[in-house]
Write a protein that holds these residues in place. Sequence first.
Motif, short mmCIF file in Angstrom:
data_model
loop_
_atom_site.label_atom_id
_atom_site.label_comp_id
_atom_site.label_asym_id
_atom_site.label_seq_id
_atom_site.Cartn_x
_atom_site.Cartn_y
_atom_site.Cartn_z
N HIS A 413 0.69 -1.30 -0.10
CA HIS A 413 0.00 0.18 0.12
C HIS A 413 0.78 1.44 0.20
O HIS A 413 0.56 2.39 -0.59
CB HIS A 413 -0.91 -0.07 1.32
CG HIS A 413 -1.73 1.01 1.11
ND1 HIS A 413 -2.97 0.99 0.19
CD2 HIS A 413 -2.24 2.25 2.02
CE1 HIS A 413 -3.77 2.32 0.43
NE2 HIS A 413 -3.31 2.94 1.54
N GLU A 414 2.08 1.09 0.90
CA GLU A 414 2.89 2.34 0.68
C GLU A 414 3.44 2.68 -0.73
O GLU A 414 3.32 3.96 -1.04
CB GLU A 414 4.03 2.05 1.53
CG GLU A 414 3.59 2.27 3.17
CD GLU A 414 4.95 1.94 4.18
OE1 GLU A 414 4.45 2.04 5.30
OE2 GLU A 414 5.97 1.63 3.52
N GLU A 417 1.00 4.19 -2.60
CA GLU A 417 0.57 5.86 -2.23
C GLU A 417 1.76 6.67 -2.96
O GLU A 417 1.68 7.66 -3.52
CB GLU A 417 0.71 5.95 -0.63
CG GLU A 417 -0.52 5.60 -0.06
CD GLU A 417 -0.40 5.82 1.30
OE1 GLU A 417 0.33 5.45 1.88
OE2 GLU A 417 -1.60 6.22 2.14
N GLY A 463 -8.16 9.11 -3.80
CA GLY A 463 -7.49 9.62 -2.62
C GLY A 463 -8.22 9.23 -1.24
O GLY A 463 -7.47 8.92 -0.15
N THR A 464 -9.51 9.30 -1.24
CA THR A 464 -10.31 8.83 -0.19
C THR A 464 -10.08 7.32 0.29
O THR A 464 -9.88 6.97 1.53
CB THR A 464 -11.88 9.04 -0.41
OG1 THR A 464 -11.88 10.28 -0.94
CG2 THR A 464 -12.86 8.87 0.89
N THR A 466 -7.65 5.39 -0.58
CA THR A 466 -6.40 5.14 -0.22
C THR A 466 -6.23 5.51 1.35
O THR A 466 -5.45 4.50 1.96
CB THR A 466 -5.27 5.92 -0.98
OG1 THR A 466 -5.28 5.72 -2.36
CG2 THR A 466 -3.78 5.90 -0.60
N GLN A 467 -6.60 6.46 1.63
CA GLN A 467 -6.47 7.03 2.90
C GLN A 467 -7.26 6.05 3.86
O GLN A 467 -6.82 5.49 5.16
CB GLN A 467 -7.15 8.31 3.20
CG GLN A 467 -7.03 8.97 4.69
CD GLN A 467 -5.43 8.98 4.94
OE1 GLN A 467 -4.63 9.39 4.35
NE2 GLN A 467 -5.05 8.66 6.22
N LYS A 468 -8.65 5.69 3.50
CA LYS A 468 -9.09 4.70 4.32
C LYS A 468 -8.63 3.30 4.46
O LYS A 468 -8.40 2.65 5.68
CB LYS A 468 -10.58 4.36 3.73
CG LYS A 468 -11.60 5.27 4.02
CD LYS A 468 -12.79 5.22 3.21
CE LYS A 468 -13.72 4.16 3.81
NZ LYS A 468 -15.20 4.03 3.08
N ARG A 470 -5.25 2.65 4.20
CA ARG A 470 -4.03 3.03 5.10
C ARG A 470 -4.56 2.75 6.54
O ARG A 470 -3.68 2.02 7.17
CB ARG A 470 -3.47 4.33 4.68
CG ARG A 470 -2.15 4.62 5.77
CD ARG A 470 -1.46 5.69 5.16
NE ARG A 470 -0.17 5.98 5.80
CZ ARG A 470 1.06 5.34 5.57
NH1 ARG A 470 0.95 4.58 4.61
NH2 ARG A 470 2.06 5.33 6.36
N ASP A 471 -5.48 3.43 7.00
CA ASP A 471 -6.12 3.43 8.20
C ASP A 471 -6.19 2.11 8.79
O ASP A 471 -5.78 1.65 9.71
CB ASP A 471 -7.19 4.44 8.53
CG ASP A 471 -7.19 5.67 8.22
OD1 ASP A 471 -8.05 6.56 7.89
OD2 ASP A 471 -5.86 6.27 8.06
#
Length: 863
Positions: A413-414, A417, A463-464, A466-468, A470-471
């Motif tokens: 995932h990194e 990103e 973007g949304t 990806t953030q979810k 990652r969390d």
Amino acid sequence: MGSGNSIFSTKTFTAWCNSHLRKAGTQIENIEDDFRNGLKLMLLLEVISGERLPKPDKGKMRFHKIANVNKALDFICSKGVKLVSIGAEEIVDGNTKMTLGMIWTIILRFAIQDISVEETSAKEGLLLWCQRKTAPYRNVNVQNFHISWKDGLALCALIHRHRPDLIDYSKLKKDDPIGNLNTAFEVAEKYLDIPKMLDAEDIVNTPKPDEKAIMTYVSCFYHAFAGAEQAETAANRICKVLAVNQENEKLMEEYEKLASELLEWIRKTIPWLENRTAEHHMRAMQQKLEDFRDYRRVHKPPRVQEKCQLEINFNTLQTKLRLSNRPAFMPSEGKMVSDIANAWKGLEQVEKGYEEWLLTEIRRLERLDHLAEKFKQKCSLHQSWTSGKEELLSMKDYESASLMEIRALMRKHEAFESDLAAHQDRVEQIAAIAQELNELDYHDASSVNTRCQGICDQWDQLGTLTQKRRDSLERVEKLWETIDQLYLEFAKRAAPFNNWMDGAMEDLQDMFIVHSTEEIHSLITAHDQFKATLPEADKERMATMGIQSEIVKIAQTYGIKLSGVNPYTNLSPQDITNKWETVKHLVPLRDQMLQEEVARQQANERLRRQFAAQANIIGPWIQTKMEEIGHVSVDIAGSLEEQMNSLKQYEQNIINYKCNIDKLEGDHQLSQESLIFDNKHTNYTMEHIRVGWEQLLTTIARTINEVENQILTRDAKGISQEQLNEFRASFNHFDRKRNGMMDPDDFRACLISMGYDLGEVEFARIMTLVDSNNTGVVTFQAFIDFMTRETAETDTADQVMASFKILASDKSYITVDELRRELPPEQAEYCISRMTRYIGADGPAGALDYISFSSALYGESDL
């Protein structure tokens, strides 16, 4: 006088005297006796002279008769006649020879002496008149006043020449002299009021008929027909004047027709040039440019010539009207030379605006096509990258993964990103291109905007997500410990290297548009700089691939069975190798594209230089020719014909030069087709050259026309070349600015130098003649007209009126029949259709007014 011929004289003289005496109501029977008392002799002299003699003596004595005869003889002497050896006593005594001699003297003085054709004596004059009138007739040859008349044909010819209705000449025969003579005598007596004075048999049977008798008789025909001579002269003069009028009317009609056609063409052409409807596609706009070139090359040049021809026709017509004393021509409303010039000016303004608009529009479309293509390419690249990314980000795979797998998912995932951040730049480029397309008014902007909006919305969504994700991964990351350092290192190095390769591929395939060699060289420089970074990149590749080799080596060493999949990245070593091969393949292709563009820009530069080299010669050539033409009429001292030759040579040079203009037009077209719109090597545009060329053609034609009009003026006014040269020398001396015009002060000085004594009032009057439009200058043409006007001999209205008066036998009106009889058919009908009805009480129905018609011919009233 020979006694053998006195029988002729007695009979002829008696008839001649009676033809006059009957006007006083009397006659004589016997020529020897009836003049003896002098009374009828005095009466005869009063009738033929139209003057009064002194009162006769009333008595019947011999001395009374002698006194009366002497009064008659004195009157004859008073008319400048010398009476040699004729005395009153012999007449009173009835001396035949003396009496006939006296009558012959009277006939010579009163019937023959006035006949003098071309300064000859009376007898020669009468003979010359007879010869001229009978010249066209067969079998007639008048050489004298005796045997030339014996067959009667000469007399019949004389009558037929003036009154063909009285004798059918073709039916006469040479071998019938008695018949011919009697025909002439009878016709003359019946229709011409000439009494029979001769006897046909006497003439035919005498070897040499009496000269005096025949002269006496023939002189009666001269007096009968002399009036017709005047009428013929008058008719000729009228025909000449009418012919001038008809020709001028024809020229006016031609001018009106030409002017109408030219104005109509301009009226139809302007809306086409004013139409600024833009097209969406380059091909349609190129077609408009092609149509405009056609108009410039094919449709407009003949109209330029028509316009010039129209001015020339107008000037020629005005000169002809002025030379024939007619009023100037005023074209109908809206068709003045100035109206045509204004319409033309309007056309040229619209035309210039239209060409500028076309080229601007083509540049805009070229830019739009380029941007639209670039937009599609970047969108496709981006969308192929984002394809399936939303599903991947939404997966819950970490819920059931092993420790290793979870850690791998986190690292994966990194990597994603960093990948995502690298793509931010491209999204911004797409949005920027879309905005520029909107600003340039792209015809399909709506679909561009829709696609751009979709990409932006999707980008936000990614973007949304990806953030979810990652969390979620971070939440469980702490749960996982095991990690494969090498896999991670490979993934970290492979991803940016892969992105770098993506970027390199994108740059190597990036489209470009340039307008100069400088721009293409800056692209080549950038490409060279990129190539310089390849060895460094290759090291990075080797290092990355070395990590993979190490993993394999370790696995072999420790007998680990690899699944063959790196848990932290989807990039396989094969992917890296493939992409690297692609990059290496694209580099030379990019080299080739850039070199082709260099060649194209160099070709464009050659076109620019080629056009400039010609334009820098043609432009000054046109300028020089314009100046030289301006000097010709001022500098050439010779005749107008020499000036004309000189100008015609210039005209020929100019016509021969046309091929250079055409070649330049061809190069100009090549430049436009190659989309070259600027040229730093010359200040001359095609537009400059075209305008200059058209001006040059017009100027030479106008200048030639001016000289033609001067020749016309010179010949019509009867000026010699020497006089014209003198006038020109005076004019040139006072033409201070050398521009073919004099200021009023210079003109006044010029007149004084030529001997005019000028007061203010007189000079003001002359100025109204030479500068009727108040332009404040005196042209050479106006100066010549003025110098010749005083001495010129031209027809005037009074002369034409006098001529009509002769045709009308001194009446103040003329009839249709008289016009048809005296004038040729075409001129007669011209007069009949234009003369107004005569309104005096003394005229018959249908009588025509020739007086107002004559005035109208010269503009003194309306025709």
